[in-house]
Each structure stands twice: as C-alpha cells, then as structure tokens.
Design an enzyme around this catalytic site. Structure first.
Site, PDB file in Angstrom:
ATOM      1  N   ASP A 186      13.904  -5.411  78.923  1.00 50.05           N
ATOM      2  CA  ASP A 186      13.888  -4.406  79.995  1.00 50.05           C
ATOM      3  C   ASP A 186      14.009  -5.091  81.357  1.00 50.05           C
ATOM      4  O   ASP A 186      13.524  -6.207  81.539  1.00 50.05           O
ATOM      5  CB  ASP A 186      12.564  -3.616  79.903  1.00 50.05           C
ATOM      6  CG  ASP A 186      12.637  -2.292  80.632  1.00 50.05           C
ATOM      7  OD1 ASP A 186      13.726  -1.940  81.146  1.00 50.05           O
ATOM      8  OD2 ASP A 186      11.604  -1.613  80.719  1.00 50.05           O
ATOM      9  N   ASN A 210      18.827   6.303  75.713  1.00 46.63           N
ATOM     10  CA  ASN A 210      19.735   5.664  76.674  1.00 46.63           C
ATOM     11  C   ASN A 210      21.044   6.424  76.903  1.00 46.63           C
ATOM     12  O   ASN A 210      21.760   6.168  77.870  1.00 46.63           O
ATOM     13  CB  ASN A 210      20.051   4.209  76.275  1.00 46.63           C
ATOM     14  CG  ASN A 210      18.901   3.261  76.537  1.00 46.63           C
ATOM     15  OD1 ASN A 210      18.776   2.222  75.897  1.00 46.63           O
ATOM     16  ND2 ASN A 210      18.037   3.605  77.481  1.00 46.63           N
TER      17      ASN A 210
END
Ligand code: FPP
Length: 274
Positions: free
Chosen positions: A45, A93
């Site tokens: 991330d 996503n």
C-alpha cells in the site's frame, strides 16, 4: 492474548536495529539466527501517496511499486521463504478511475511477461488467486501461460492476489464444498477446518505466518481472512515503493522476536499440528 503488541521498524524493542549503519549483511546475519516464516503475505500500500508526494502521476507510484515487488520476490527466494503472497488488486480496486485501472492491468501484464524468465530461472511457481475470470483477456492469457510454465517448480510459490477478496474466497470455497456434498463426494462428518481450507485458493499451502502492510494503515482489508487466523501482523509507515530489502529484513527480524503460542501456554514444539 496470542499476539504481542505490533511493533514497527524503528520503534522495535531493539532500537538500534533500524539505523543507516545496520547494513543488509548485518541484518541478514542476525536473521540467520532465527526461524523464517514459511509464508509471508504482503498488502502493498502507498503507491499513490508516494507518487503524489513527488508531484508525479499515481501510475508512477505503481511502476515504482512493481520494482519493489521484484526486489522482495528475489529476496524471499534467496532466503528460502516457501510461499509469498502479494495483494496486487482487490475486488474494490475496480472503483478507481478507469484510466488507473487500465494502466494497472497493463502494468500487470508487463510484469508477467518480464518476470516469466526470472521465475523459470529461480524455479518459482506462480499462481494468481482471486476471481481472475473478469480480468482483461490479455492478462488472463498471461496468467495461464505463467502458471502453466511454472507449475512444476518447488523452490518458492508466488501467489499474486488479483480481483481478490477474502470473503468472496470463503463464499467460493463453501459453494464448491456444498457442490461436493450434494454430489455425494463428501459427507457432513468430513467437514472440518482443514477440509474447508482445502477449498480455498491457498489449499495445500501453509497459512501465512507473517502479514505485512505498508503505508501506515492498520487494517487487513479483506485479505486472506481465513488464513490470517494465527498470523503475526507487521505494520510499517513505509510506503510500498520505499519498501526494499532492508525493510523486509527488519520485518522478518521483528517476526522472529514474537512468541507464537497459538492460544497455548507454551510455544508448540513443532509446527506440524497447525
Ligand atoms: C497500493 O497503492 C497499490 C495497488 C492497489 C496497486 C497494485 C500494486 C502494485 C502495482 C505493486 C506491485 C504489483 C505487482 C503486479 C507485483 P495505492 O494506490 O492504494 O496507494 P495509496 O493508498 O497511497 O493511494
């Protein structure tokens, strides 16, 4: 309580560990004294923030993130980690801007193309986990090709989580299991935790011993929900593109300091009971 308080690199009990003076060699020497996790799983991330802080488009962060991923795969293979699972694209996503999703798919395809020779050279078995059926056809073709060409390798398994969600994975496993029950291939008394685990995308692999998340977020985000039951969690503020070999070594050394009791009073002698 089964887990000690999570510590970060640089805030660990051994404050002297994460200093510029602690070279990769000294960290590796220290690591060699302990036991390695068999399975490391990573939530990569911070690519977007890494790029934005440099005034770059987000995709530049993803490109830099791919470079970090290559380094980490290489180091895990060198160290002898048996399984590495990396969260590359979650089922959430898709909600990103269309152009970012398109560029991510393009990067993913390039990654598979470029890394196939490396995987063959290092005898790494590649597997995509997640509902990959809805990925673009060209990406699916590369997934199939890399999975097929590396299927027999035993040095390390690299799982790439793509359109992956932990809850969806459990639903898919239960659905397959019920199909077998209804067809009489399985009976209800045979239904146990290890049996259900066999139906997950990680069936046959050990559960993750260590889950790393970068970028200062303290969440699991629907990653390996079933498999994470006894994993040690390691959170670091480092953004994924800045996560290099040293950062992984620090995480592994931190892992070695944890006492894993799996709910017991004493640490079990072996791991086979897991
Ligand atoms: C997390 O950063 C990154 C992603 C969800 C994208 C996928 C990961 C990579 C491109 C790295 C390696 C990939 C492969 C194929 C090995 P973010 O965009 O969520 O960052 P932010 O939270 O700062 O916005």
């Amino acid at each position: 309580m089964e887990r000690k308080v999570v510590m970060e690199a640089g805030q660990s009990a051994d404050a002297g560990l994460d200093t510029p003076a602690s070279s990769e060699e000294s960290l590796r020497a220290r690591l060699a004294r302990g036991e390695l996790p068999r399975h490391v799983a990573i939530i990569m991330d911070g690519n977007g923030r890494w790029a934005e802080s440099r005034g770059l488009p987000r995709i530049a962060g993803h490109r830099a993130g791919i470079a970090s991923a290559k380094e980490i795969v290489e180091l895990c293979r060198e160290l002898g980690v048996q399984v590495l699972t990396m969260f590359a694209f979650s089922s959430e996503n898709w909600q990103r801007p269309t152009h970012e999703v398109r560029e991510l798919m393009h990067l993913l395809e390039q990654y598979l193309k470029q890394e196939l020779p490396t995987m063959i050279r290092h005898e790494i078995r590649f597997r995509a986990i997640g509902r990959t059926g809805i990925l673009p056809a060209s990406v699916r073709r590369w997934i199939t090709r890399v999975e097929t060409e590396t299927a027999e390798y035993k040095q390390m398994t690299l799982n790439l989580a793509l359109n992956y969600g932990g809850r969806a994975e459990i639903v898919d496993a239960v659905s397959a299991l019920c199909t077998d029950l209804l067809a009489g291939r399985l009976s209800l008394p045979q239904l146990t935790e290890p049996m259900l685990a066999q139906y997950l995308s990680t069936g046959g692999l050990p559960d993750p011993d260590l889950i790393i998340r970068t970028s200062g977020e303290y969440r699991i985000s629907n990653f390996l929900l079933w498999q994470a039951a006894y994993a040690e969690l390691y959170f670091t503020k480092t953004l994924w593109p800045d996560f290099h070999r040293r950062e992984l070594l620090l995480a592994l050394i931190d892992y070695q300091r944890r006492e894993r009791r799996f709910g017991r009073v004493q640490k079990p002698a072996g791991r086979s009971w897991l």
